[in-house]
Structure formats: C-alpha cells, structure tokens
Write a protein that holds these residues in place. Structure first.
Motif, PDB file in Angstrom:
ATOM      1  N   ASN A   1       0.834  -1.199   0.000  1.00 46.01           N
ATOM      2  CA  ASN A   1       0.000   0.000   0.000  1.00 46.01           C
ATOM      3  C   ASN A   1       0.875   1.257   0.000  1.00 46.01           C
ATOM      4  O   ASN A   1       0.607   2.218  -0.720  1.00 46.01           O
ATOM      5  CB  ASN A   1      -0.948  -0.019   1.198  1.00 46.01           C
ATOM      6  CG  ASN A   1      -1.946   1.106   1.156  1.00 46.01           C
ATOM      7  OD1 ASN A   1      -2.378   1.526   0.087  1.00 46.01           O
ATOM      8  ND2 ASN A   1      -2.309   1.606   2.314  1.00 46.01           N
ATOM      9  N   LEU A   2       1.924   1.242   0.813  1.00 39.90           N
ATOM     10  CA  LEU A   2       2.858   2.370   0.851  1.00 39.90           C
ATOM     11  C   LEU A   2       3.510   2.572  -0.516  1.00 39.90           C
ATOM     12  O   LEU A   2       3.600   3.700  -1.015  1.00 39.90           O
ATOM     13  CB  LEU A   2       3.930   2.139   1.918  1.00 39.90           C
ATOM     14  CG  LEU A   2       5.074   3.152   1.954  1.00 39.90           C
ATOM     15  CD1 LEU A   2       4.549   4.532   2.345  1.00 39.90           C
ATOM     16  CD2 LEU A   2       6.155   2.699   2.911  1.00 39.90           C
ATOM     17  N   THR A   3       3.944   1.490  -1.142  1.00 40.63           N
ATOM     18  CA  THR A   3       4.574   1.582  -2.461  1.00 40.63           C
ATOM     19  C   THR A   3       3.604   2.156  -3.482  1.00 40.63           C
ATOM     20  O   THR A   3       3.973   3.018  -4.290  1.00 40.63           O
ATOM     21  CB  THR A   3       5.068   0.191  -2.904  1.00 40.63           C
ATOM     22  OG1 THR A   3       5.959  -0.326  -1.926  1.00 40.63           O
ATOM     23  CG2 THR A   3       5.784   0.270  -4.236  1.00 40.63           C
ATOM     24  N   LYS A   4       2.351   1.698  -3.452  1.00 41.77           N
ATOM     25  CA  LYS A   4       1.342   2.210  -4.386  1.00 41.77           C
ATOM     26  C   LYS A   4       1.154   3.717  -4.182  1.00 41.77           C
ATOM     27  O   LYS A   4       1.085   4.477  -5.155  1.00 41.77           O
ATOM     28  CB  LYS A   4       0.021   1.475  -4.166  1.00 41.77           C
ATOM     29  CG  LYS A   4      -1.084   1.906  -5.122  1.00 41.77           C
ATOM     30  CD  LYS A   4      -2.372   1.201  -4.779  1.00 41.77           C
ATOM     31  CE  LYS A   4      -3.249   2.261  -4.186  1.00 41.77           C
ATOM     32  NZ  LYS A   4      -4.405   1.953  -3.512  1.00 41.77           N
ATOM     33  N   ASN A   5       1.105   4.156  -2.936  1.00 42.20           N
ATOM     34  CA  ASN A   5       0.945   5.586  -2.668  1.00 42.20           C
ATOM     35  C   ASN A   5       2.168   6.384  -3.088  1.00 42.20           C
ATOM     36  O   ASN A   5       2.050   7.517  -3.553  1.00 42.20           O
ATOM     37  CB  ASN A   5       0.615   5.808  -1.194  1.00 42.20           C
ATOM     38  CG  ASN A   5      -0.827   5.495  -0.887  1.00 42.20           C
ATOM     39  OD1 ASN A   5      -1.730   6.051  -1.492  1.00 42.20           O
ATOM     40  ND2 ASN A   5      -1.058   4.569   0.033  1.00 42.20           N
ATOM     41  N   LEU A   6       3.356   5.803  -2.941  1.00 39.88           N
ATOM     42  CA  LEU A   6       4.564   6.498  -3.391  1.00 39.88           C
ATOM     43  C   LEU A   6       4.596   6.610  -4.915  1.00 39.88           C
ATOM     44  O   LEU A   6       5.032   7.630  -5.458  1.00 39.88           O
ATOM     45  CB  LEU A   6       5.814   5.774  -2.868  1.00 39.88           C
ATOM     46  CG  LEU A   6       6.066   5.893  -1.367  1.00 39.88           C
ATOM     47  CD1 LEU A   6       7.234   5.016  -0.945  1.00 39.88           C
ATOM     48  CD2 LEU A   6       6.308   7.339  -0.964  1.00 39.88           C
ATOM     49  N   VAL A   7       4.127   5.578  -5.613  1.00 41.36           N
ATOM     50  CA  VAL A   7       4.033   5.640  -7.074  1.00 41.36           C
ATOM     51  C   VAL A   7       3.046   6.735  -7.475  1.00 41.36           C
ATOM     52  O   VAL A   7       3.324   7.523  -8.393  1.00 41.36           O
ATOM     53  CB  VAL A   7       3.627   4.265  -7.653  1.00 41.36           C
ATOM     54  CG1 VAL A   7       3.216   4.376  -9.114  1.00 41.36           C
ATOM     55  CG2 VAL A   7       4.757   3.264  -7.494  1.00 41.36           C
ATOM     56  N   ASN A   8       1.911   6.816  -6.780  1.00 40.50           N
ATOM     57  CA  ASN A   8       0.938   7.872  -7.060  1.00 40.50           C
ATOM     58  C   ASN A   8       1.535   9.251  -6.792  1.00 40.50           C
ATOM     59  O   ASN A   8       1.279  10.198  -7.537  1.00 40.50           O
ATOM     60  CB  ASN A   8      -0.332   7.679  -6.224  1.00 40.50           C
ATOM     61  CG  ASN A   8      -1.144   6.490  -6.677  1.00 40.50           C
ATOM     62  OD1 ASN A   8      -0.950   5.967  -7.772  1.00 40.50           O
ATOM     63  ND2 ASN A   8      -2.042   6.037  -5.834  1.00 40.50           N
ATOM     64  N   THR A   9       2.334   9.363  -5.742  1.00 40.78           N
ATOM     65  CA  THR A   9       2.998  10.631  -5.431  1.00 40.78           C
ATOM     66  C   THR A   9       3.956  11.013  -6.550  1.00 40.78           C
ATOM     67  O   THR A   9       4.014  12.168  -6.971  1.00 40.78           O
ATOM     68  CB  THR A   9       3.747  10.531  -4.092  1.00 40.78           C
ATOM     69  OG1 THR A   9       2.823  10.177  -3.068  1.00 40.78           O
ATOM     70  CG2 THR A   9       4.421  11.837  -3.731  1.00 40.78           C
ATOM     71  N   LYS A  10       4.711  10.035  -7.041  1.00 38.61           N
ATOM     72  CA  LYS A  10       5.653  10.285  -8.143  1.00 38.61           C
ATOM     73  C   LYS A  10       4.908  10.754  -9.386  1.00 38.61           C
ATOM     74  O   LYS A  10       5.296  11.743 -10.017  1.00 38.61           O
ATOM     75  CB  LYS A  10       6.451   9.020  -8.454  1.00 38.61           C
ATOM     76  CG  LYS A  10       7.450   9.194  -9.600  1.00 38.61           C
ATOM     77  CD  LYS A  10       8.040   7.877 -10.011  1.00 38.61           C
ATOM     78  CE  LYS A  10       7.189   7.322 -11.101  1.00 38.61           C
ATOM     79  NZ  LYS A  10       7.675   6.190 -11.806  1.00 38.61           N
TER      80      LYS A  10
END
Length: 176
Positions: free
Chosen positions: A72-81
C-alpha cells in the motif's frame, strides 16, 4: 533391568522428541527469517528512493499484514511520483490519490497543488499587466517620436500620427 530398559527408551524418546522440536523450530525460524530478510531488502530499496514492484503476499499472518501495508505504501509512493511528474509538466489540475487524500502527505500535496495554481494565476495576471504596461510605454514612446518630428505640413503631420495610432491600436479607422 526393566527400569534401565525403560530409562533407555525414555531417553531415546526424549532425544527424538527434542530433535523433532529442534527440526520444526529450525524450519519455522528459517521461514520467518527468510520473509523478514525479503522485507528488509524491499524496504531498503524503498529507502534508497526506488519504487520496486509489489511483493507477492502468500502469508496470512503478521508478516502478510506487513507485506500488505508495504505494498500500500509503495502504491501511494508511485501515485505521489506520478502526481509530481504531472505538476512538473505544469498540469495543476491533476488529481491527487495519495493515502486517500488524508494524512500529512495527502493534504500537503493538495495544499501544494492549490498554492502552485494560485501562484500561476498571479503570475499570469502580473504578466498581463506588464504586457499592457510595456505596450502602453512603447506606444507612447513611438508616438512621442512622431510628435517630435517637424513636418512642414500639418496635414502630413496629422496623417502620420493617425496612421501610427490606427496600426498600433489595430483599429479599423481613425480621424482627426
């Protein structure tokens, strides 16, 4: 003799049970250590700024819950990018989908986008005002130059002034 024989059997049974327990604990600890090492490697990559693909979760235990949280954290970081890339392109209308737009990071990104949009509008307004000011000053300077010319005939003098004003203001007609 019977007691001695029973003691030997009991000792062998205790040794076999102990070996079996050690074997089970060894297998279990290797599984846990393997999962933790895999998580540690993945988290290290995240810490270096990489965004690896999600971890496949086959566990239904605490480690599985940690894997789900990290995914979930990785998905949110990808969205942030992706959001940052859109903002860098100047697309200030892009939507934010980070941590359900709540929490510190989600609300900060929304505030940043809104502030950048305000700054962009303010700059456009200032540029428009500056362009108008420059257009006015340039026109006045060129018109002043025409007025300083010493034409011999008033008709030629007026014609030159009207021609300049009509062209500069993009009007259709002018008269004096």
């Amino acid at each position: 003799k019977e007691i001695r024989k029973a003691m030997i059997y009991m000792s062998i049974l205790i040794i076999l049970c102990g070996a079996f327990i050690i074997f089970i604990l060894s297998r279990l600890s290797n599984r846990i250590i393997s999962s933790v090492n895999h998580l540690r490697h993945y988290i290290s990559r995240l810490g270096r700024g990489e965004l690896p693909k999600s971890i496949t979760n086959t566990n239904n235990d605490e480690i599985g819950e940690m894997i789900d949280s990290i995914n979930n954290l990785t998905k949110n970081l990808v969205n942030t990018k992706e959001f940052a890339l859109e903002i860098a392109k100047g697309n200030l209308d892009t939507e934010v989908f980070v941590f359900n737009n709540t929490g510190d990071l989600g609300t900060s990104l929304i505030n940043m986008r809104n502030q950048l949009a305000l700054v962009s509008k303010e700059r456009e307004k200032q540029k428009l005002e500056e362009d108008i000011r420059n257009w006015t000053n340039e026109g006045m300077a060129r018109f002043s130059e025409i007025l300083r010319n010493k034409e011999e005939k008033l008709k030629d003098y007026c014609y030159e002034a009207i021609c300049f004003l009509v062209k500069y203001t993009t009007f259709n007609q002018g008269g004096m």
